[in-house]
Design a protein around this motif. Sequence first.
Motif, PDB file in Angstrom:
ATOM      1  N   LEU A 254       0.825  -1.208   0.000  1.00  0.00           N
ATOM      2  CA  LEU A 254       0.000   0.000   0.000  1.00  0.00           C
ATOM      3  C   LEU A 254       0.860   1.259   0.000  1.00  0.00           C
ATOM      4  O   LEU A 254       0.577   2.214  -0.719  1.00  0.00           O
ATOM      5  CB  LEU A 254      -0.933   0.013   1.211  1.00  0.00           C
ATOM      6  N   GLN A 255       1.901   1.246   0.819  1.00  0.00           N
ATOM      7  CA  GLN A 255       2.783   2.410   0.860  1.00  0.00           C
ATOM      8  C   GLN A 255       3.499   2.602  -0.474  1.00  0.00           C
ATOM      9  O   GLN A 255       3.644   3.717  -0.956  1.00  0.00           O
ATOM     10  CB  GLN A 255       3.815   2.271   1.993  1.00  0.00           C
ATOM     11  N   LEU A 256       3.908   1.501  -1.094  1.00  0.00           N
ATOM     12  CA  LEU A 256       4.559   1.575  -2.403  1.00  0.00           C
ATOM     13  C   LEU A 256       3.599   2.126  -3.460  1.00  0.00           C
ATOM     14  O   LEU A 256       3.982   2.984  -4.263  1.00  0.00           O
ATOM     15  CB  LEU A 256       5.076   0.194  -2.810  1.00  0.00           C
ATOM     16  N   ILE A 257       2.350   1.669  -3.438  1.00  0.00           N
ATOM     17  CA  ILE A 257       1.349   2.182  -4.375  1.00  0.00           C
ATOM     18  C   ILE A 257       1.152   3.676  -4.163  1.00  0.00           C
ATOM     19  O   ILE A 257       1.115   4.452  -5.120  1.00  0.00           O
ATOM     20  CB  ILE A 257       0.010   1.414  -4.224  1.00  0.00           C
ATOM     21  N   ARG A 258       1.037   4.086  -2.912  1.00  0.00           N
ATOM     22  CA  ARG A 258       0.839   5.516  -2.618  1.00  0.00           C
ATOM     23  C   ARG A 258       2.049   6.334  -3.077  1.00  0.00           C
ATOM     24  O   ARG A 258       1.905   7.384  -3.696  1.00  0.00           O
ATOM     25  CB  ARG A 258       0.585   5.728  -1.137  1.00  0.00           C
ATOM     26  N   ASP A 259       3.253   5.844  -2.791  1.00  0.00           N
ATOM     27  CA  ASP A 259       4.472   6.557  -3.193  1.00  0.00           C
ATOM     28  C   ASP A 259       4.582   6.680  -4.713  1.00  0.00           C
ATOM     29  O   ASP A 259       4.911   7.746  -5.236  1.00  0.00           O
ATOM     30  CB  ASP A 259       5.724   5.863  -2.644  1.00  0.00           C
ATOM     31  N   LEU A 260       4.311   5.576  -5.424  1.00  0.00           N
ATOM     32  CA  LEU A 260       4.367   5.602  -6.893  1.00  0.00           C
ATOM     33  C   LEU A 260       3.317   6.540  -7.473  1.00  0.00           C
ATOM     34  O   LEU A 260       3.579   7.274  -8.427  1.00  0.00           O
ATOM     35  CB  LEU A 260       4.186   4.194  -7.466  1.00  0.00           C
ATOM     36  N   THR A 261       2.142   6.512  -6.904  1.00  0.00           N
ATOM     37  CA  THR A 261       1.071   7.396  -7.371  1.00  0.00           C
ATOM     38  C   THR A 261       1.445   8.859  -7.154  1.00  0.00           C
ATOM     39  O   THR A 261       1.260   9.701  -8.044  1.00  0.00           O
ATOM     40  CB  THR A 261      -0.252   7.073  -6.650  1.00  0.00           C
ATOM     41  N   ASN A 262       1.980   9.161  -5.978  1.00  0.00           N
ATOM     42  CA  ASN A 262       2.400  10.538  -5.693  1.00  0.00           C
ATOM     43  C   ASN A 262       3.518  10.983  -6.630  1.00  0.00           C
ATOM     44  O   ASN A 262       3.521  12.115  -7.116  1.00  0.00           O
ATOM     45  CB  ASN A 262       2.837  10.679  -4.237  1.00  0.00           C
ATOM     46  N   LYS A 263       4.472  10.103  -6.897  1.00  0.00           N
ATOM     47  CA  LYS A 263       5.576  10.432  -7.805  1.00  0.00           C
ATOM     48  C   LYS A 263       5.058  10.641  -9.221  1.00  0.00           C
ATOM     49  O   LYS A 263       5.472  11.579  -9.909  1.00  0.00           O
ATOM     50  CB  LYS A 263       6.640   9.332  -7.781  1.00  0.00           C
ATOM     51  N   ALA A 264       4.129   9.794  -9.661  1.00  0.00           N
ATOM     52  CA  ALA A 264       3.554   9.944 -11.000  1.00  0.00           C
ATOM     53  C   ALA A 264       2.814  11.275 -11.114  1.00  0.00           C
ATOM     54  O   ALA A 264       2.938  11.978 -12.124  1.00  0.00           O
ATOM     55  CB  ALA A 264       2.612   8.779 -11.303  1.00  0.00           C
ATOM     56  N   THR A 265       2.078  11.632 -10.082  1.00  0.00           N
ATOM     57  CA  THR A 265       1.355  12.908 -10.074  1.00  0.00           C
ATOM     58  C   THR A 265       2.328  14.077 -10.124  1.00  0.00           C
ATOM     59  O   THR A 265       2.114  15.056 -10.850  1.00  0.00           O
ATOM     60  CB  THR A 265       0.456  13.003  -8.823  1.00  0.00           C
ATOM     61  N   GLU A 266       3.399  13.958  -9.375  1.00  0.00           N
ATOM     62  CA  GLU A 266       4.431  15.005  -9.365  1.00  0.00           C
ATOM     63  C   GLU A 266       5.060  15.166 -10.754  1.00  0.00           C
ATOM     64  O   GLU A 266       5.233  16.284 -11.240  1.00  0.00           O
ATOM     65  CB  GLU A 266       5.511  14.621  -8.337  1.00  0.00           C
ATOM     66  N   LEU A 267       5.378  14.061 -11.396  1.00  0.00           N
ATOM     67  CA  LEU A 267       5.966  14.113 -12.732  1.00  0.00           C
ATOM     68  C   LEU A 267       4.988  14.660 -13.763  1.00  0.00           C
ATOM     69  O   LEU A 267       5.375  15.423 -14.646  1.00  0.00           O
ATOM     70  CB  LEU A 267       6.460  12.729 -13.153  1.00  0.00           C
ATOM     71  N   GLU A 268       3.724  14.268 -13.648  1.00  0.00           N
ATOM     72  CA  GLU A 268       2.718  14.776 -14.571  1.00  0.00           C
ATOM     73  C   GLU A 268       2.552  16.285 -14.421  1.00  0.00           C
ATOM     74  O   GLU A 268       2.223  16.973 -15.384  1.00  0.00           O
ATOM     75  CB  GLU A 268       1.381  14.069 -14.355  1.00  0.00           C
ATOM     76  N   GLY A 269       2.815  16.792 -13.220  1.00  0.00           N
ATOM     77  CA  GLY A 269       2.730  18.224 -12.974  1.00  0.00           C
ATOM     78  C   GLY A 269       3.743  19.029 -13.769  1.00  0.00           C
ATOM     79  O   GLY A 269       3.545  20.219 -14.023  1.00  0.00           O
ATOM     80  N   VAL A 270       4.831  18.375 -14.173  1.00  0.00           N
ATOM     81  CA  VAL A 270       5.845  19.055 -14.989  1.00  0.00           C
ATOM     82  C   VAL A 270       5.841  18.528 -16.427  1.00  0.00           C
ATOM     83  O   VAL A 270       6.786  18.725 -17.169  1.00  0.00           O
ATOM     84  CB  VAL A 270       7.263  18.936 -14.372  1.00  0.00           C
ATOM     85  N   GLY A 271       4.748  17.820 -16.783  1.00  0.00           N
ATOM     86  CA  GLY A 271       4.574  17.406 -18.174  1.00  0.00           C
ATOM     87  C   GLY A 271       5.154  16.059 -18.548  1.00  0.00           C
ATOM     88  O   GLY A 271       5.291  15.751 -19.728  1.00  0.00           O
ATOM     89  N   ILE A 272       5.480  15.216 -17.563  1.00  0.00           N
ATOM     90  CA  ILE A 272       6.045  13.898 -17.863  1.00  0.00           C
ATOM     91  C   ILE A 272       5.024  12.827 -17.474  1.00  0.00           C
ATOM     92  O   ILE A 272       4.588  12.764 -16.336  1.00  0.00           O
ATOM     93  CB  ILE A 272       7.357  13.662 -17.079  1.00  0.00           C
ATOM     94  N   LYS A 273       4.658  11.996 -18.428  1.00  0.00           N
ATOM     95  CA  LYS A 273       3.729  10.890 -18.177  1.00  0.00           C
ATOM     96  C   LYS A 273       4.471   9.586 -18.425  1.00  0.00           C
ATOM     97  O   LYS A 273       4.954   9.330 -19.524  1.00  0.00           O
ATOM     98  CB  LYS A 273       2.522  11.008 -19.112  1.00  0.00           C
ATOM     99  N   LEU A 274       4.592   8.779 -17.388  1.00  0.00           N
ATOM    100  CA  LEU A 274       5.284   7.499 -17.504  1.00  0.00           C
ATOM    101  C   LEU A 274       4.269   6.359 -17.459  1.00  0.00           C
ATOM    102  O   LEU A 274       3.623   6.132 -16.449  1.00  0.00           O
ATOM    103  CB  LEU A 274       6.294   7.323 -16.363  1.00  0.00           C
ATOM    104  N   VAL A 275       4.137   5.671 -18.569  1.00  0.00           N
ATOM    105  CA  VAL A 275       3.237   4.527 -18.634  1.00  0.00           C
ATOM    106  C   VAL A 275       3.748   3.421 -17.712  1.00  0.00           C
ATOM    107  O   VAL A 275       2.968   2.705 -17.100  1.00  0.00           O
ATOM    108  CB  VAL A 275       3.106   4.024 -20.093  1.00  0.00           C
ATOM    109  N   ALA A 276       5.050   3.315 -17.572  1.00  0.00           N
ATOM    110  CA  ALA A 276       5.644   2.274 -16.726  1.00  0.00           C
ATOM    111  C   ALA A 276       5.172   2.402 -15.278  1.00  0.00           C
ATOM    112  O   ALA A 276       4.954   1.390 -14.608  1.00  0.00           O
ATOM    113  CB  ALA A 276       7.165   2.346 -16.793  1.00  0.00           C
ATOM    114  N   THR A 277       4.986   3.620 -14.815  1.00  0.00           N
ATOM    115  CA  THR A 277       4.510   3.828 -13.439  1.00  0.00           C
ATOM    116  C   THR A 277       3.111   3.252 -13.277  1.00  0.00           C
ATOM    117  O   THR A 277       2.834   2.552 -12.304  1.00  0.00           O
ATOM    118  CB  THR A 277       4.518   5.329 -13.086  1.00  0.00           C
ATOM    119  N   ASP A 278       2.239   3.527 -14.223  1.00  0.00           N
ATOM    120  CA  ASP A 278       0.875   2.991 -14.168  1.00  0.00           C
ATOM    121  C   ASP A 278       0.885   1.462 -14.207  1.00  0.00           C
ATOM    122  O   ASP A 278       0.135   0.815 -13.474  1.00  0.00           O
ATOM    123  CB  ASP A 278       0.033   3.524 -15.328  1.00  0.00           C
ATOM    124  N   GLU A 279       1.734   0.897 -15.049  1.00  0.00           N
ATOM    125  CA  GLU A 279       1.832  -0.559 -15.146  1.00  0.00           C
ATOM    126  C   GLU A 279       2.345  -1.165 -13.836  1.00  0.00           C
ATOM    127  O   GLU A 279       1.842  -2.198 -13.398  1.00  0.00           O
ATOM    128  CB  GLU A 279       2.738  -0.955 -16.302  1.00  0.00           C
TER     129      GLU A 279
END
Length: 89
Positions: free
Chosen positions: A12-37
Amino acid sequence: MNINRSVTLSLLQLIRDLTNKATELEGVGIKLVATDEMIEKITATMFEINGVKPMSVGPLHLSLIDYISGDIEEHDFISLLFTAGAAVR
Protein backbone atom coordinates in the motif's frame (compact mmCIF):
# COMPACT_ATOMS: atom_id res chain seq x y z
CA MET A 1 1.33 -8.66 13.07
CA ASN A 2 0.81 -11.41 10.51
CA ILE A 3 2.90 -11.59 7.35
CA ASN A 4 0.00 -10.83 4.96
CA ARG A 5 -0.77 -7.65 6.85
CA SER A 6 2.89 -6.58 6.87
CA VAL A 7 3.32 -7.22 3.15
CA THR A 8 -0.01 -5.54 2.38
CA LEU A 9 0.99 -2.45 4.35
CA SER A 10 4.29 -2.28 2.47
CA LEU A 11 2.55 -2.69 -0.90
CA LEU A 12 0.00 0.00 0.00
CA GLN A 13 2.78 2.41 0.86
CA LEU A 14 4.56 1.58 -2.40
CA ILE A 15 1.35 2.18 -4.38
CA ARG A 16 0.84 5.52 -2.62
CA ASP A 17 4.47 6.56 -3.19
CA LEU A 18 4.37 5.60 -6.89
CA THR A 19 1.07 7.40 -7.37
CA ASN A 20 2.40 10.54 -5.69
CA LYS A 21 5.58 10.43 -7.80
CA ALA A 22 3.55 9.94 -11.00
CA THR A 23 1.36 12.91 -10.07
CA GLU A 24 4.43 15.00 -9.36
CA LEU A 25 5.97 14.11 -12.73
CA GLU A 26 2.72 14.78 -14.57
CA GLY A 27 2.73 18.22 -12.97
CA VAL A 28 5.84 19.05 -14.99
CA GLY A 29 4.57 17.41 -18.17
CA ILE A 30 6.04 13.90 -17.86
CA LYS A 31 3.73 10.89 -18.18
CA LEU A 32 5.28 7.50 -17.50
CA VAL A 33 3.24 4.53 -18.63
CA ALA A 34 5.64 2.27 -16.73
CA THR A 35 4.51 3.83 -13.44
CA ASP A 36 0.87 2.99 -14.17
CA GLU A 37 1.83 -0.56 -15.15
CA MET A 38 3.84 -1.02 -11.93
CA ILE A 39 0.93 0.24 -9.83
CA GLU A 40 -1.41 -2.20 -11.58
CA LYS A 41 0.96 -5.13 -11.00
CA ILE A 42 1.52 -4.22 -7.35
CA THR A 43 -2.23 -3.87 -6.83
CA ALA A 44 -2.90 -7.25 -8.44
CA THR A 45 -0.21 -8.83 -6.28
CA MET A 46 -1.67 -7.28 -3.14
CA PHE A 47 -5.12 -8.63 -4.00
CA GLU A 48 -3.68 -12.07 -4.78
CA ILE A 49 -1.74 -12.23 -1.50
CA ASN A 50 -4.96 -11.51 0.35
CA GLY A 51 -7.01 -14.08 -1.55
CA VAL A 52 -9.17 -11.57 -3.39
CA LYS A 53 -10.47 -12.91 -6.69
CA PRO A 54 -10.09 -10.65 -9.74
CA MET A 55 -13.87 -10.62 -10.33
CA SER A 56 -14.56 -9.18 -6.88
CA VAL A 57 -12.06 -6.29 -6.84
CA GLY A 58 -14.29 -3.63 -8.44
CA PRO A 59 -15.31 -1.91 -5.21
CA LEU A 60 -11.83 -2.43 -3.78
CA HIS A 61 -10.31 -0.42 -6.64
CA LEU A 62 -12.57 2.47 -5.64
CA SER A 63 -11.52 2.05 -2.02
CA LEU A 64 -7.88 1.94 -3.08
CA ILE A 65 -8.34 5.25 -4.89
CA ASP A 66 -9.93 6.63 -1.72
CA TYR A 67 -6.96 5.39 0.32
CA ILE A 68 -4.41 6.90 -2.07
CA SER A 69 -6.21 10.24 -2.02
CA GLY A 70 -6.35 10.17 1.78
CA ASP A 71 -10.14 9.95 1.95
CA ILE A 72 -9.99 6.72 3.97
CA GLU A 73 -7.40 5.53 6.43
CA GLU A 74 -5.03 2.62 5.93
CA HIS A 75 -6.77 0.46 8.54
CA ASP A 76 -10.14 1.01 6.84
CA PHE A 77 -8.79 -0.17 3.48
CA ILE A 78 -7.05 -3.16 5.06
CA SER A 79 -10.29 -4.12 6.78
CA LEU A 80 -12.17 -3.99 3.45
CA LEU A 81 -9.40 -5.96 1.75
CA PHE A 82 -9.30 -8.69 4.39
CA THR A 83 -13.11 -8.93 4.39
CA ALA A 84 -13.16 -9.33 0.61
CA GLY A 85 -10.41 -11.96 0.82
CA ALA A 86 -12.19 -13.86 3.56
CA ALA A 87 -15.44 -13.83 1.60
CA VAL A 88 -13.89 -15.72 -1.31
CA ARG A 89 -11.92 -18.29 0.64
